[in-house]
Design an enzyme around this catalytic site. Structure first.
Site, mmCIF file in Angstrom:
data_model
loop_
_atom_site.group_PDB
_atom_site.id
_atom_site.type_symbol
_atom_site.label_atom_id
_atom_site.label_comp_id
_atom_site.label_asym_id
_atom_site.label_seq_id
_atom_site.Cartn_x
_atom_site.Cartn_y
_atom_site.Cartn_z
ATOM 1 N N HIS A 92 -7.125 -4.707 10.384
ATOM 2 C CA HIS A 92 -6.901 -4.444 8.953
ATOM 3 C C HIS A 92 -5.628 -5.132 8.456
ATOM 4 O O HIS A 92 -4.700 -5.386 9.226
ATOM 5 C CB HIS A 92 -6.920 -2.943 8.625
ATOM 6 N N ASP A 113 0.816 -1.215 0.000
ATOM 7 C CA ASP A 113 0.000 0.000 0.000
ATOM 8 C C ASP A 113 0.851 1.268 0.000
ATOM 9 O O ASP A 113 2.070 1.220 0.182
ATOM 10 C CB ASP A 113 -0.958 0.006 1.207
ATOM 11 N N GLU A 121 -9.713 -1.974 5.462
ATOM 12 C CA GLU A 121 -10.290 -1.639 6.762
ATOM 13 C C GLU A 121 -11.559 -2.454 7.027
ATOM 14 O O GLU A 121 -12.171 -2.974 6.085
ATOM 15 C CB GLU A 121 -10.650 -0.144 6.768
ATOM 16 N N ASN A 124 -7.280 -2.857 14.561
ATOM 17 C CA ASN A 124 -8.683 -3.130 14.209
ATOM 18 C C ASN A 124 -8.799 -4.321 13.246
ATOM 19 O O ASN A 124 -9.853 -4.557 12.674
ATOM 20 C CB ASN A 124 -9.332 -1.885 13.591
#
Ligand code: F6R
Length: 242
Positions: free
Chosen positions: A138, A67, A143, A136
């Site tokens: 990801h 990314d 996400e 979280n």
């Protein structure tokens, strides 16, 4: 799924680097998928040492990063381009022409995403994808959501991720709101996957990812379906696992 419990971060880093080295030795010209972030830094340091000791050459390796932030110039100290250059690529003998990172400054992001997938395909796919995991759940910048995003795409970052990454930018306001990331389909297509997690903050996400139900609300949980998954956790990150 192969879960390895490392004593601490140093052991995790050594084991992760050994797995990358094995992949490279068993397949000259291997294609690696690489993450940024705090977690893989020790692995990159180990790989650099192996190169400097003459035990490993990256000459024929091709890499694809997961990314990149949108709107951050390559030379900005917070770009993932800079991260990879400063923490890894500039210390090894890799051919820079074989390193791939999504272009977060592209004026046609959609086309950049399609082109990134074409480049992965042209390289005959990724042999080993190394991942970190967000608090979280990801992976890459995929996400929590109500559906799985497929291939490389533009994504709006979650507030949780923006806050977690503010430590690099000095303030929450300076963290970009969008990024380009390989999608869940791109990741699941890789021939093997290794996910690394270190520290207490990751324990909950790792437990849900490996022992919870498979749901896009916890993106890493999809990895349970991959047929060649290695998980390396240190004591704290693995502390909630059964
Ligand atoms: C980075 C990336 C992210 C990180 C994750 C964990 O390229 O794709 O998914 O792997 O945010 O980051 P650290 O390792 O900093 O805790």
């Amino acid at each position: 799924m192969n879960i390895i419990f490392a004593r601490d971060y140093d052991e995790l880093s050594r084991l992760a680097a050994a797995k990358v080295a094995d992949t490279m030795r068993s397949k000259p010209g291997a294609v690696l998928g690489l993450p940024t972030g705090s977690t893989p830094l020790g692995m990159y340091r180990e790989l650099i040492s192996m190169y400097k000791e003459g035990k490993l050459s990256f000459k024929d390796v091709t890499t694809f990063n997961l990314d990149e932030y949108e709107g951050i110039p390559k030379e900005d100290e917070n770009s993932y381009y800079r991260f990879m250059r400063d923490n890894f690529f500039s210390h090894i003998d890799i051919d820079k022409g074989r390193t791939n990172i999504p272009d977060g400054m592209s004026c046609d992001v959609e086309e950049e995403c399609r082109d990134y997938e074409r480049r992965i395909e042209k390289a005959s796919g990724i042999d080993l994808m190394v991942l970190g995991i967000g608090n979280n759940g990801h992976i890459g910048f995929n996400e929590p959501a109500s559906y799985y995003a497929g291939i490389t795409h533009r994504v709006k970052l979650h507030q949780n991720t923006i806050e977690a990454n503010a430590r690099f930018f000095g303030s929450v306001e300076k963290v970009p709101k969008y990024a380009v990331t390989m999608g869940i389909k791109s990741i699941m297509h890789c021939r093997s996957i290794m996910i690394l997690a270190s520290g207490k903050a990751k324990a909950g996400a790792i437990k849900k990812a490996l022992e919870g139900s498979i749901t896009p609300e916890l993106p890493a949980s999809v990895l349970q379906l991959h047929r060649d998954l290695t998980v390396i956790v240190d004591e704290e990150a693995g502390s909630l696992l059964k």
